[in-house]
Design an enzyme around this catalytic site. Structure first.
Site, PDB file in Angstrom:
ATOM      1  N   ARG A  60       0.834  -1.217   0.000  1.00 10.42           N
ATOM      2  CA  ARG A  60       0.000   0.000   0.000  1.00 10.42           C
ATOM      3  C   ARG A  60       0.861   1.257   0.000  1.00 10.42           C
ATOM      4  O   ARG A  60       0.479   2.311  -0.531  1.00 10.42           O
ATOM      5  CB  ARG A  60      -0.988  -0.002   1.190  1.00 10.42           C
ATOM      6  CG  ARG A  60      -1.849   1.268   1.245  1.00 10.42           C
ATOM      7  CD  ARG A  60      -3.090   1.140   2.125  1.00 10.42           C
ATOM      8  NE  ARG A  60      -2.818   0.515   3.403  1.00 10.42           N
ATOM      9  CZ  ARG A  60      -2.200   1.088   4.430  1.00 10.42           C
ATOM     10  NH1 ARG A  60      -1.786   2.346   4.337  1.00 10.42           N
ATOM     11  NH2 ARG A  60      -1.996   0.432   5.556  1.00 10.42           N
ATOM     12  N   TYR A 113     -17.569  14.591 -15.443  1.00 13.05           N
ATOM     13  CA  TYR A 113     -17.933  13.175 -15.271  1.00 13.05           C
ATOM     14  C   TYR A 113     -18.901  13.036 -14.085  1.00 13.05           C
ATOM     15  O   TYR A 113     -18.602  13.516 -12.981  1.00 13.05           O
ATOM     16  CB  TYR A 113     -16.639  12.393 -15.032  1.00 13.05           C
ATOM     17  CG  TYR A 113     -16.823  10.893 -14.935  1.00 13.05           C
ATOM     18  CD1 TYR A 113     -17.206  10.147 -16.043  1.00 13.05           C
ATOM     19  CD2 TYR A 113     -16.612  10.222 -13.739  1.00 13.05           C
ATOM     20  CE1 TYR A 113     -17.366   8.781 -15.958  1.00 13.05           C
ATOM     21  CE2 TYR A 113     -16.763   8.846 -13.639  1.00 13.05           C
ATOM     22  CZ  TYR A 113     -17.157   8.134 -14.760  1.00 13.05           C
ATOM     23  OH  TYR A 113     -17.315   6.779 -14.666  1.00 13.05           O
ATOM     24  N   ASP A 185      -8.672  16.745 -15.600  1.00 10.98           N
ATOM     25  CA  ASP A 185      -8.960  15.347 -15.928  1.00 10.98           C
ATOM     26  C   ASP A 185      -8.675  15.199 -17.421  1.00 10.98           C
ATOM     27  O   ASP A 185      -9.410  15.710 -18.258  1.00 10.98           O
ATOM     28  CB  ASP A 185     -10.427  15.031 -15.596  1.00 10.98           C
ATOM     29  CG  ASP A 185     -10.792  13.571 -15.873  1.00 10.98           C
ATOM     30  OD1 ASP A 185     -10.129  12.930 -16.703  1.00 10.98           O
ATOM     31  OD2 ASP A 185     -11.771  13.087 -15.266  1.00 10.98           O
ATOM     32  N   LYS A 210      -9.584   3.901 -19.404  1.00 10.50           N
ATOM     33  CA  LYS A 210      -9.930   4.324 -20.751  1.00 10.50           C
ATOM     34  C   LYS A 210      -8.709   4.205 -21.682  1.00 10.50           C
ATOM     35  O   LYS A 210      -8.182   3.121 -21.810  1.00 10.50           O
ATOM     36  CB  LYS A 210     -10.501   5.749 -20.699  1.00 10.50           C
ATOM     37  CG  LYS A 210     -11.495   5.980 -19.539  1.00 10.50           C
ATOM     38  CD  LYS A 210     -12.762   5.169 -19.631  1.00 10.50           C
ATOM     39  CE  LYS A 210     -13.590   5.140 -18.356  1.00 10.50           C
ATOM     40  NZ  LYS A 210     -13.929   6.418 -17.773  1.00 10.50           N
TER      41      LYS A 210
HETATM   42  C1  LIG Z   1     -14.331   6.901 -16.515  1.00 10.90           C
HETATM   43  C2  LIG Z   1     -13.976   8.273 -16.123  1.00 10.90           C
HETATM   44  C3  LIG Z   1     -13.639   8.597 -14.795  1.00 10.90           C
HETATM   45  C4  LIG Z   1     -13.718   7.588 -13.661  1.00 10.90           C
HETATM   46  O1  LIG Z   1     -12.797   6.565 -13.809  1.00 10.90           O
HETATM   47  P1  LIG Z   1     -12.977   5.074 -13.210  1.00 10.90           P
HETATM   48  O2  LIG Z   1     -11.731   4.410 -13.653  1.00 10.90           O
HETATM   49  O3  LIG Z   1     -14.225   4.508 -13.808  1.00 10.90           O
HETATM   50  O4  LIG Z   1     -13.082   5.206 -11.738  1.00 10.90           O
HETATM   51  C5  LIG Z   1     -13.267   9.901 -14.531  1.00 10.90           C
HETATM   52  N1  LIG Z   1     -13.225  10.841 -15.486  1.00 10.90           N
HETATM   53  C6  LIG Z   1     -13.547  10.568 -16.769  1.00 10.90           C
HETATM   54  C7  LIG Z   1     -13.484  11.653 -17.788  1.00 10.90           C
HETATM   55  C8  LIG Z   1     -13.934   9.291 -17.143  1.00 10.90           C
HETATM   56  O5  LIG Z   1     -14.265   9.038 -18.411  1.00 10.90           O
END
Ligand SMILES: *Cc1c(COP(=O)(O)O)cnc(C)c1O
Length: 409
Positions: A60, A113, A185, A210
């Site tokens: 961790r 998001y 993000d 993603k």
């Molecule tokens: C999917 C997504 C998230 C969240 O990510 P997870 O891996 O599902 O927790 C945050 N921001 C954006 C733009 C996303 O597409």
């Protein structure tokens, strides 16, 4: 690879942080699937805990496989340090836990998001954090939303599913003038297309679920920064709160990362061609894609992004019914949420992810009934096009007028 040699992102995805293993020369980074690490003696144990020996103690707090991934992504974003997390949301909530709190205000993108907005509105409000959501494609809206207690500006660009774009350099200036940090993000672009730290952002984060991993088989996140004080602050919170990444998960992302630039290029080439075809289709009212001159921030997209990416939103003239027919008629495109993988995914927010919002709230958020979101994958272009265009033909043949006539009989 020589550490100080400047290399391209295509090379860094394959080599950064990924030296052959020192023990046996394994070319793939070994998976250190161990929760804890043995000390040779009490003096070494003491040194690891007081920080004079940087060896590993407990997964961790740090793990060699995870560290390789952190070094790689830090380099891709032109950052100094990175922290891998169990999911994208773990990255986001760790940053909120680190920098927000009682009496602190955050400004964010209105189409951010969904769960990010929920965490701020429903969870952080319980700890006295205030949040304001504005259209961050308008810098004046950000400026107006700033308060004396604003400590963070948190943006997502391009936004989802509207694909509206925020001027990162402009937002950084506004945030810094107010004594706040700018968090971006960067999930939709990946570092192949956009490097927010170079544009003035303080912290970048990804849902590596993603594009970075790209194979639809891992949920993962990462936080990247240059400033060591921000890093130490965030790391302390992350390792205490426990949103850290598992070594096997880190290895899977390292494996996906190697082909990121190739995947991005193929998916983007497909998207550019598909957007140009979609815009001509009689069932399509409009197409929102940063690569089309009709995108309201086409010039900004060209300036701040290396390419328009692989996300397309378009509006069906036939509204909610047309959306349902399209979803039920595609066969190659997979009906699923998420994005950024090798497979093309299609989604209809009004009947799926955003159905529970109700029509009025959807309208306010710019999510119309005929809006379709495509995450274009790496399949052959003609195959993707044939699938979508055959499905669009189904809408034409089952137009609402026709259906009404059928129902009336
Ligand atoms: C999917 C997504 C998230 C969240 O990510 P997870 O891996 O599902 O927790 C945050 N921001 C954006 C733009 C996303 O597409």
């Amino acid at each position: 690879m020589k550490k100080n040699r400047k290399t391209a992102i295509e090379t860094d995805c394959i080599h950064a942080g990924q030296e052959p293993d020192k023990l046996f020369g394994g070319v793939s980074v070994p998976i250190y699937q161990s929760s804890t690490f043995a000390f040779e003696n009490s003096a070494q144990g003491a040194a690891r805990f007081n920080g004079t020996d940087l060896g590993y103690k407990y997964t961790r707090l740090g793990n060699p496989t995870t560290a390789a991934l952190e070094e790689a992504v830090a380099k891709l974003e032109n950052g100094e340090k990175a922290l891998a997390t169990a999911s994208g949301m773990a990255a986001i909530s760790t940053l909120f836990m680190t920098f927000l709190g009682q009496g602190i205000h955050v400004v964010s993108t209105d189409s951010v998001y969904g769960p990010t907005r929920t965490v701020l509105e429903r969870e952080f409000s319980r700890f006295g954090t205030e949040s304001t959501f504005v259209d961050t494609s308008d810098l004046n809206a950000i400026k107006k939303a700033i308060k004396p207690n604003t400590k963070m500006v948190y943006i997502e660009t391009p936004g989802n599913p509207t694909l509206s774009i925020c001027d990162i350099a402009g937002a950084a200036k506004i945030a810094h003038a107010a004594g706040a940090i700018l968090v971006v993000d960067n999930t939709f672009c990946s570092p192949v297309l956009q490097k927010p730290l170079d544009l003035g952002a303080d912290i970048v984060l990804h849902s590596m679920t993603k594009f970075l991993n790209g194979h639809g088989d891992v949920v993962a996140g990462i936080i990247v920064m240059r400033d060591h004080a921000l890093y130490t602050q965030t790391k302390n919170v992350l390792v205490q709160m426990g949103g850290t990444m598992d070594p096997h998960q880190a290895w899977l992302v390292l494996r996906g990362l190697k082909t990121l630039p190739m995947r991005m290029k193929t998916a983007q080439d497909n998207s550019i061609r598909l957007a140009a075809e979609l815009i001509k289709h009689p069932e399509v009212a409009w197409v929102k894609y940063p690569g089309l001159p009709s995108h309201p921030q086409y010039d900004l997209a060209r300036k701040q992004m290396k390419g328009p990416g692989a996300m397309i939103s378009f509006e069906l003239k036939g509204g909610i019914d047309a959306g349902r027919i399209l979803m039920d008629s595609v066969s190659l495109c997979t009906l699923a949420v998420s994005l950024g993988g090798v497979e093309t995914l299609i989604q209809h927010p009004a009947s799926m992810t955003h159905a529970s919002m109700g029509a009025a709230s959807r309208k306010l958020a710019g999510i119309s009934d005929g809006l379709v979101r495509l995450s274009v994958g790496c399949e052959d272009f003609e195959d993707i096009k044939t699938d979508i265009f055959e499905a669009l033909e189904k809408i034409t043949s089952q137009s609402p007028a026709l259906k009404q006539a059928v129902q009336a009989v």
